[in-house]
Design a protein around this motif. Structure first.
Motif, PDB file in Angstrom:
ATOM      1  N   ARG A 179      24.406 -24.933 -34.288  1.00 28.78           N
ATOM      2  CA  ARG A 179      24.520 -25.978 -33.211  1.00 28.78           C
ATOM      3  C   ARG A 179      26.039 -25.809 -32.834  1.00 28.78           C
ATOM      4  NH1 ARG A 179      21.000 -30.885 -34.497  1.00 28.78           N
ATOM      5  NH2 ARG A 179      20.876 -30.020 -36.363  1.00 28.78           N
ATOM      6  N   THR A 180      27.023 -25.803 -33.898  1.00 28.83           N
ATOM      7  CA  THR A 180      28.317 -26.069 -33.700  1.00 28.83           C
ATOM      8  C   THR A 180      28.995 -24.377 -33.035  1.00 28.83           C
ATOM      9  OG1 THR A 180      28.746 -27.542 -35.603  1.00 28.83           O
ATOM     10  CG2 THR A 180      30.692 -26.127 -34.594  1.00 28.83           C
ATOM     11  N   ARG A 188      27.901 -24.159 -29.362  1.00 31.68           N
ATOM     12  CA  ARG A 188      28.640 -24.756 -28.433  1.00 31.68           C
ATOM     13  C   ARG A 188      29.971 -23.841 -28.075  1.00 31.68           C
ATOM     14  NH1 ARG A 188      28.310 -31.399 -28.796  1.00 31.68           N
ATOM     15  NH2 ARG A 188      26.196 -31.321 -29.052  1.00 31.68           N
ATOM     16  N   ASP A 218      28.830 -20.923 -26.064  1.00 31.51           N
ATOM     17  CA  ASP A 218      28.087 -21.179 -24.878  1.00 31.51           C
ATOM     18  C   ASP A 218      29.556 -21.547 -23.863  1.00 31.51           C
ATOM     19  OD1 ASP A 218      25.733 -21.146 -25.768  1.00 31.51           O
ATOM     20  OD2 ASP A 218      25.374 -23.305 -25.714  1.00 31.51           O
ATOM     21  N   LYS A 219      30.615 -21.958 -24.300  1.00 33.15           N
ATOM     22  CA  LYS A 219      31.590 -22.116 -23.525  1.00 33.15           C
ATOM     23  C   LYS A 219      32.362 -20.894 -23.051  1.00 33.15           C
ATOM     24  CE  LYS A 219      35.376 -24.238 -21.911  1.00 33.15           C
ATOM     25  NZ  LYS A 219      35.171 -24.926 -20.754  1.00 33.15           N
ATOM     26  N   LEU A 221      36.245 -29.815 -27.149  1.00 41.34           N
ATOM     27  CA  LEU A 221      34.900 -29.923 -27.474  1.00 41.34           C
ATOM     28  C   LEU A 221      34.564 -30.550 -28.713  1.00 41.34           C
ATOM     29  CD1 LEU A 221      34.387 -25.947 -26.623  1.00 41.34           C
ATOM     30  CD2 LEU A 221      33.279 -27.967 -25.678  1.00 41.34           C
ATOM     31  N   GLY A 236      28.887 -35.743 -26.050  1.00 37.88           N
ATOM     32  CA  GLY A 236      29.034 -34.530 -25.313  1.00 37.88           C
ATOM     33  C   GLY A 236      29.884 -33.638 -26.256  1.00 37.88           C
ATOM     34  N   THR A 237      30.909 -34.484 -26.957  1.00 35.69           N
ATOM     35  CA  THR A 237      31.760 -33.742 -28.107  1.00 35.69           C
ATOM     36  C   THR A 237      30.917 -33.483 -29.328  1.00 35.69           C
ATOM     37  OG1 THR A 237      32.676 -35.588 -28.888  1.00 35.69           O
ATOM     38  CG2 THR A 237      33.881 -34.675 -26.980  1.00 35.69           C
ATOM     39  N   ILE A 238      31.485 -32.701 -30.011  1.00 33.23           N
ATOM     40  CA  ILE A 238      30.458 -32.503 -31.509  1.00 33.23           C
ATOM     41  C   ILE A 238      30.843 -33.719 -32.342  1.00 33.23           C
ATOM     42  CG2 ILE A 238      30.628 -31.177 -33.378  1.00 33.23           C
ATOM     43  CD1 ILE A 238      31.798 -28.813 -31.799  1.00 33.23           C
ATOM     44  N   ASP A 244      28.617 -36.761 -30.711  1.00 38.57           N
ATOM     45  CA  ASP A 244      27.279 -36.649 -30.691  1.00 38.57           C
ATOM     46  C   ASP A 244      26.732 -36.474 -32.478  1.00 38.57           C
ATOM     47  OD1 ASP A 244      27.119 -36.056 -28.124  1.00 38.57           O
ATOM     48  OD2 ASP A 244      26.929 -34.007 -28.325  1.00 38.57           O
TER      49      ASP A 244
END
Ligand code: ADP
Length: 169
Positions: free
Chosen positions: A40-41, A44, A47-48, A107, A119-121, A124
């Motif tokens: 998941r990290t 992210r 995705d950016k 992020l 919303g940040t790692i 969240d």
């Protein structure tokens, strides 16, 4: 390390080439690895629009962990921090792209997960400051220092992601 201008002579890459040289060091700490947050990290950061340049899973030596956190040597939590990081595994990575050092810090969120925005790692996924999942270099010179500390130059992979013309103007 090859300058980007050596990687491609295609005009499409001209603008990206101007921005792509910035790199940062990111590490998923043992808590993040044990909690299965590697995927998941990475998602992210992908995705950016950032590109992965190097990745490895390791159990860092005490020397490596102490050098990495050298600036915190006088802090009361230093020994705990080094013990925790050396307990491993750590997923060490290098990421590349425009303004990547500052953007990865955004992020990731604040050092204390309870003060990190949702919303940040860290916002969240974390609660305690000593279990804040992930490290990201805090400035460009530390990024260069940390990349050299954790990786041999031949472990950094030069490549031209073909998505770049859709991410960079
Ligand atoms: P960051 O990781 O956000 O750049 P620092 O460089 O200040 O933050 O600290 C490095 C790491 O040390 C933090 O990510 C955290 O795991 C740990 N740490 C920082 N402050 C404390 C503290 N007050 N108590 C326990 N651990 C801490």
């Amino acid at each position: 390390y090859l300058p980007c201008s050596h990687r491609s002579s295609q005009p499409y890459f001209t603008s990206w080439v101007m921005h792509c040289t910035e790199r940062t060091f990111v590490a998923i700490k043992p808590d993040g690895v044990h909690r299965a947050l590697i995927g998941r990290t990475i998602a992210r950061l992908e995705d950016k629009g950032y590109s992965l340049v190097a990745l490895k899973l390791l159990k860092p030596s005490r020397t490596l962990a102490e050098s990495h956190y050298e600036s915190l040597r006088s802090k009361p939590f230093f020994d705990n921090l080094v013990s925790f990081i050396t307990s491993g595994p750590v997923c060490a990575m290098v990421w590349e792209g425009k303004d990547v050092v500052a953007q990865v810090r955004k992020l990731i969120g604040n050092t204390d997960p309870l003060s990190s925005a949702p919303g940040t790692i860290r916002g969240d996924f974390g609660i305690d400051i000593g279990r804040n999942i992930i490290h990201g270099s805090d400035n460009i010179s530390n990024a260069e220092r940390e990349i050299q500390l954790w990786f041999h130059s031949e472990e950094l992979v030069e490549w031209n992601p073909n998505l770049h013309e859709w991410i960079y103007e």
